[in-house]
Design a protein around this motif. Sequence first.
Motif, PDB file in Angstrom:
ATOM      1  N   MET A 142       0.854  -1.184   0.000  1.00 13.35           N
ATOM      2  CA  MET A 142       0.000   0.000   0.000  1.00 13.35           C
ATOM      3  C   MET A 142       0.893   1.237   0.000  1.00 13.35           C
ATOM      4  SD  MET A 142      -2.995   1.128   2.715  1.00 13.35           S
ATOM      5  CE  MET A 142      -4.261   0.055   2.098  1.00 13.35           C
ATOM      6  N   SER A 143       0.495   2.241  -0.732  1.00  9.30           N
ATOM      7  CA  SER A 143       1.206   3.513  -0.733  1.00  9.30           C
ATOM      8  C   SER A 143       1.310   4.033   0.692  1.00  9.30           C
ATOM      9  CB  SER A 143       0.435   4.509  -1.603  1.00  9.30           C
ATOM     10  OG  SER A 143       0.717   5.835  -1.243  1.00  9.30           O
ATOM     11  N   ALA A 144       2.479   4.529   1.070  1.00  4.73           N
ATOM     12  CA  ALA A 144       2.666   5.042   2.426  1.00  4.73           C
ATOM     13  C   ALA A 144       1.668   6.154   2.722  1.00  4.73           C
ATOM     14  CB  ALA A 144       4.096   5.537   2.600  1.00  4.73           C
ATOM     15  N   PHE A 145       1.391   7.001   1.757  1.00  2.00           N
ATOM     16  CA  PHE A 145       0.445   8.101   1.935  1.00  2.00           C
ATOM     17  C   PHE A 145      -0.944   7.549   2.242  1.00  2.00           C
ATOM     18  CE2 PHE A 145      -2.145  11.717   0.941  1.00  2.00           C
ATOM     19  CZ  PHE A 145      -1.334  12.830   1.077  1.00  2.00           C
ATOM     20  N   VAL A 146      -1.407   6.614   1.435  1.00  2.00           N
ATOM     21  CA  VAL A 146      -2.729   6.017   1.628  1.00  2.00           C
ATOM     22  C   VAL A 146      -2.771   5.254   2.945  1.00  2.00           C
ATOM     23  CG1 VAL A 146      -4.421   4.385   0.693  1.00  2.00           C
ATOM     24  CG2 VAL A 146      -3.147   5.887  -0.858  1.00  2.00           C
ATOM     25  N   GLU A 147      -1.701   4.558   3.262  1.00  2.00           N
ATOM     26  CA  GLU A 147      -1.645   3.780   4.497  1.00  2.00           C
ATOM     27  C   GLU A 147      -1.748   4.683   5.729  1.00  2.00           C
ATOM     28  OE1 GLU A 147       1.304   0.566   6.671  1.00  2.00           O
ATOM     29  OE2 GLU A 147       1.550   0.991   4.534  1.00  2.00           O
ATOM     30  N   ILE A 148      -1.087   5.816   5.718  1.00  2.00           N
ATOM     31  CA  ILE A 148      -1.166   6.756   6.849  1.00  2.00           C
ATOM     32  C   ILE A 148      -2.597   7.234   7.038  1.00  2.00           C
ATOM     33  CG2 ILE A 148      -0.506   9.088   7.596  1.00  2.00           C
ATOM     34  CD1 ILE A 148       2.300   8.450   6.360  1.00  2.00           C
ATOM     35  N   VAL A 149      -3.274   7.565   5.939  1.00  2.00           N
ATOM     36  CA  VAL A 149      -4.665   8.005   6.033  1.00  2.00           C
ATOM     37  C   VAL A 149      -5.542   6.871   6.543  1.00  2.00           C
ATOM     38  CG1 VAL A 149      -6.671   8.832   4.737  1.00  2.00           C
ATOM     39  CG2 VAL A 149      -4.398   9.771   4.255  1.00  2.00           C
ATOM     40  N   ALA A 150      -5.388   5.681   5.984  1.00  2.00           N
ATOM     41  CA  ALA A 150      -6.199   4.528   6.390  1.00  2.00           C
ATOM     42  C   ALA A 150      -6.041   4.237   7.885  1.00  2.00           C
ATOM     43  CB  ALA A 150      -5.835   3.304   5.567  1.00  2.00           C
ATOM     44  N   GLU A 151      -4.827   4.362   8.390  1.00  2.00           N
ATOM     45  CA  GLU A 151      -4.581   4.090   9.811  1.00  2.00           C
ATOM     46  C   GLU A 151      -5.090   5.209  10.711  1.00  2.00           C
ATOM     47  OE1 GLU A 151      -0.397   3.273  10.035  1.00  2.00           O
ATOM     48  OE2 GLU A 151      -0.626   1.292   9.121  1.00  2.00           O
ATOM     49  N   SER A 152      -5.315   6.395  10.159  1.00  2.00           N
ATOM     50  CA  SER A 152      -5.796   7.534  10.941  1.00  2.00           C
ATOM     51  C   SER A 152      -7.306   7.514  11.141  1.00  2.00           C
ATOM     52  CB  SER A 152      -5.427   8.850  10.251  1.00  2.00           C
ATOM     53  OG  SER A 152      -4.034   8.966  10.120  1.00  2.00           O
ATOM     54  N   VAL A 153      -7.984   6.674  10.382  1.00  2.00           N
ATOM     55  CA  VAL A 153      -9.451   6.635  10.385  1.00  2.00           C
ATOM     56  C   VAL A 153      -9.912   5.311  10.979  1.00  2.00           C
ATOM     57  CG1 VAL A 153     -11.485   6.673   8.891  1.00  2.00           C
ATOM     58  CG2 VAL A 153      -9.519   8.104   8.347  1.00  2.00           C
TER      59      VAL A 153
END
Length: 161
Positions: A1-12
């Motif tokens: 997973m893209s690091a950017f997308v992963e950070i968002v996914a983990e924030s929600v």
Amino acid sequence: MSAFVEIVAESVPIPCHASKCSKDGCSVTLESAPHPRVLIDLDCEELGLLKGTRCDYVFVGADSATVWVAPIELKSGTFKGNHARAQLQAGADIAAQWLPPGKNGFRLAPVLARGPQRVHRRDYMALRAVKIRLRAQRRQAIMIKCGQALRTALGKFPKSP
């Protein structure tokens, strides 16, 4: 997973991750949408946003060259342009909380999916009058019809920030 997308996914919270973009008789398909991706339902109770103005979803996805952040508002009937614009801006403001700090390497893509009704000129002009802002980016909302693919809307945005 893209690091950017992963950070968002983990924030929600995980219960707020959605697999379909559909509400009140209007939908946007995710067929051929950038992947990896996360689609966040802003009506999710765990977010604590149920009393404020907000759009329906925020999409964050990455393809080979671009990370997309797309506040999405779905309108199956008539709508007021000023209100729809405020909903998209609120979605961008909410998304800003989840994006990696200091990272601007994404493309903002506010999307309004609408039903078959004619859009009154004043509502169209109100929607276009002020650009949606997210960090250093400013973009006008793109309108697509309910049932169309998100990729259709993304293709209408410039590839450079």
